[in-house]
Design an enzyme around this catalytic site. Sequence first.
Site, PDB file in Angstrom:
ATOM      1  N   HIS A 154       3.460  13.891   3.746  1.00  0.00           N
ATOM      2  CA  HIS A 154       2.242  14.557   3.179  1.00  0.00           C
ATOM      3  C   HIS A 154       2.925  15.941   2.423  1.00  0.00           C
ATOM      4  O   HIS A 154       2.117  16.783   2.037  1.00  0.00           O
ATOM      5  CB  HIS A 154       1.155  14.931   4.297  1.00  0.00           C
ATOM      6  CG  HIS A 154       0.867  13.867   5.012  1.00  0.00           C
ATOM      7  ND1 HIS A 154       1.599  13.919   6.180  1.00  0.00           N
ATOM      8  CD2 HIS A 154       0.203  12.919   5.074  1.00  0.00           C
ATOM      9  CE1 HIS A 154       1.084  12.754   6.884  1.00  0.00           C
ATOM     10  NE2 HIS A 154       0.237  12.249   6.099  1.00  0.00           N
TER      11      HIS A 154
HETATM   12  S1  FES Z   1       3.867  16.472   5.848  1.00  0.00           S
HETATM   13 FE1  FES Z   1       2.637  15.190   7.335  1.00  0.00          FE
HETATM   14  S2  FES Z   1       4.117  14.549   8.650  1.00  0.00           S
HETATM   15 FE2  FES Z   1       5.450  16.076   7.349  1.00  0.00          FE
END
Ligand code: FES
Length: 198
Positions: A154
């Site tokens: 993410h």
């Molecule tokens: S940014 Fe979501 S698990 Fe690393």
Amino acid sequence: MATKEEVDLARRCFLMRATTTLGGLGLAATSIPFVSYWLPSADTEAAAGPVTVDLSPLKPGEQLTVAWQGKPVWVIRRTPEMLDTLPKLNDFLRDPFSSEDQQPAYAKNIARAINPEYFVAVGVCTHLGCIPTYRPDPGSISPSWLGGFYCPCHGSMYDLAGRVYKNVPAPLNLVIPSYTYQNDHTVVIGEDSPVGAK
Ligand code: FES
């Protein structure tokens, strides 16, 4: 009880973790300075005891990964240039002075390490547990990037001391495990160091 959205996120994260690990192995053959990845066997995963790591194969800038308590633990040999980036980033980080309890007392410093040259950290993103990738090259994530770790799940970003950037999903710096030096070239992960050692 987890919501459907949380279950979907966790499942996606699991898939991304597997992909990231394989991707990391692929990158090892190309551009990222990388020594080894020891996947935990069932025996290793079950063992909660300390793990001894020989640092002597590590060249400046290289990373090695060992399994400890079923988690990847990184050791990165940072160059003076890499260490120079750390104070420049304080304003962009969520917890630049390691106020949160994410490290032992002897790693509560700007390098988040006993010996600044060697960075030891649990390689698990503090958002949903993916494995971030080691991206030491300046400019490789964005024009202002000075090197660090990037989580492809993410988009969380950490600097070369595992300090998390502001405005990313991960809420905390990477965890620094307990560790100590047996001698100048050997660390023991999972064993506490006397505060102030080295
Ligand atoms: S940014 Fe979501 S698990 Fe690393």
